[in-house]
Design a protein around this motif. Sequence first.
Motif, PDB file in Angstrom:
ATOM      1  N   SER A   1      -2.958  62.622  75.132  1.00  0.00           N
ATOM      2  CA  SER A   1      -2.719  61.893  73.889  1.00  0.00           C
ATOM      3  C   SER A   1      -2.224  60.508  74.281  1.00  0.00           C
ATOM      4  N   ASP A   2      -2.986  59.480  73.930  1.00  0.00           N
ATOM      5  CA  ASP A   2      -2.649  58.116  74.343  1.00  0.00           C
ATOM      6  C   ASP A   2      -2.496  57.223  73.121  1.00  0.00           C
ATOM      7  N   SER A   3      -1.240  56.944  72.758  1.00  0.00           N
ATOM      8  CA  SER A   3      -0.950  56.001  71.679  1.00  0.00           C
ATOM      9  C   SER A   3      -0.482  54.660  72.222  1.00  0.00           C
ATOM     10  N   GLY A   4      -0.562  54.482  73.542  1.00  0.00           N
ATOM     11  CA  GLY A   4      -0.097  53.250  74.166  1.00  0.00           C
ATOM     12  C   GLY A   4      -1.135  52.142  74.107  1.00  0.00           C
ATOM     13  N   LYS A   5      -0.837  51.058  74.801  1.00  0.00           N
ATOM     14  CA  LYS A   5      -1.701  49.880  74.806  1.00  0.00           C
ATOM     15  C   LYS A   5      -2.156  49.582  76.232  1.00  0.00           C
ATOM     16  N   ASN A   6      -3.431  49.223  76.359  1.00  0.00           N
ATOM     17  CA  ASN A   6      -3.986  48.748  77.634  1.00  0.00           C
ATOM     18  C   ASN A   6      -3.802  49.751  78.770  1.00  0.00           C
ATOM     19  N   THR A   7      -3.999  51.027  78.478  1.00  0.00           N
ATOM     20  CA  THR A   7      -3.918  52.033  79.530  1.00  0.00           C
ATOM     21  C   THR A   7      -5.155  51.956  80.412  1.00  0.00           C
ATOM     22  N   SER A   8      -4.953  52.016  81.724  1.00  0.00           N
ATOM     23  CA  SER A   8      -6.062  52.029  82.676  1.00  0.00           C
ATOM     24  C   SER A   8      -6.194  53.423  83.264  1.00  0.00           C
ATOM     25  N   TRP A   9      -7.412  53.973  83.188  1.00  0.00           N
ATOM     26  CA  TRP A   9      -7.672  55.321  83.688  1.00  0.00           C
ATOM     27  C   TRP A   9      -8.520  55.309  84.949  1.00  0.00           C
ATOM     28  N   ASP A  10      -8.727  54.169  85.544  1.00  0.00           N
ATOM     29  CA  ASP A  10      -9.490  54.093  86.785  1.00  0.00           C
ATOM     30  C   ASP A  10      -9.085  52.832  87.528  1.00  0.00           C
ATOM     31  N   ALA A  11      -9.422  52.789  88.821  1.00  0.00           N
ATOM     32  CA  ALA A  11      -9.060  51.636  89.646  1.00  0.00           C
ATOM     33  C   ALA A  11      -9.939  51.614  90.875  1.00  0.00           C
ATOM     34  N   GLY A  12     -10.033  50.459  91.520  1.00  0.00           N
ATOM     35  CA  GLY A  12     -10.734  50.368  92.790  1.00  0.00           C
ATOM     36  C   GLY A  12      -9.909  51.004  93.886  1.00  0.00           C
ATOM     37  N   THR A  13     -10.569  51.643  94.843  1.00  0.00           N
ATOM     38  CA  THR A  13      -9.869  52.258  95.971  1.00  0.00           C
ATOM     39  C   THR A  13     -10.534  51.847  97.267  1.00  0.00           C
ATOM     40  N   ARG A  14      -9.762  51.849  98.332  1.00  0.00           N
ATOM     41  CA  ARG A  14     -10.323  51.555  99.641  1.00  0.00           C
ATOM     42  C   ARG A  14      -9.896  52.649 100.616  1.00  0.00           C
ATOM     43  N   SER A  15     -10.842  53.157 101.372  1.00  0.00           N
ATOM     44  CA  SER A  15     -10.572  54.231 102.319  1.00  0.00           C
ATOM     45  C   SER A  15     -10.172  53.668 103.672  1.00  0.00           C
TER      46      SER A  15
END
Length: 228
Positions: free
Chosen positions: A155-169
């Motif tokens: 449940s997301d009532s917040g603002k500007n939530t990020s659910w993904d990002a760049g990753t480096r191995s």
Amino acid sequence: MLILIPLLLWGCAGASEVLVGQTGANYSQIQAAIDGSMPGDTIRVQSGVYKENVNINKPLNLIGVDSGNGRPLVNAGGSGSVITIAASNTTVQGFNITGSGGCGCGHSGIKVLSSNNLIMNNIIYKNKYGIYIEAAGANNTFVSNDLINNSITISDSGKNTSWDAGTRSGGLRGILDMISGPRVMGNHYSDYDEVGEGCNDTNNDLICDKPKVIGSSLDSYPSISATN
């Protein structure tokens, strides 16, 4: 794995490290360590079962460490939320999180009341809500978490939530990433990892072809299998 966002670990000059564990540690309970820490400290929690409700009320790095018996498990025993993030600029990483209360009022594995937090590499399972973000929350990042068999995933009532990002191995994969650019990583959702749930993987990259819609946000790279 390095997350290419500017808030990987919060810290400040003079910050200390605190160890939580069953033997040879500063504390045996997570909440006691939080209460005894200063803003900006890093709390490392060793393997073990921690039966408690955790309330992070100051900016901290709360890091689970596999000290030989798997990642630490925080179990609220069916009461309230397991981990509540009340302070902004907090990191929560590397835990198994389960056992919230069953109230639809927001009992959850991770409850967020604040902003600019990083939640990554956790396994969040069998809670009323996996993640519950209140309206006061803004600019929070969730990446590489497994949300499994929660009654309500998010449940997301917040603002500007990020659910993904760049990753480096690291290693050879890291060298290839330097050439081709960083990989991207979202989260894994047990209600969105099969064809019948809308998750197709026609190019076999282990990421659903279509984003997962989460309120007004998207996880553009939902994984078809566990990430932890």
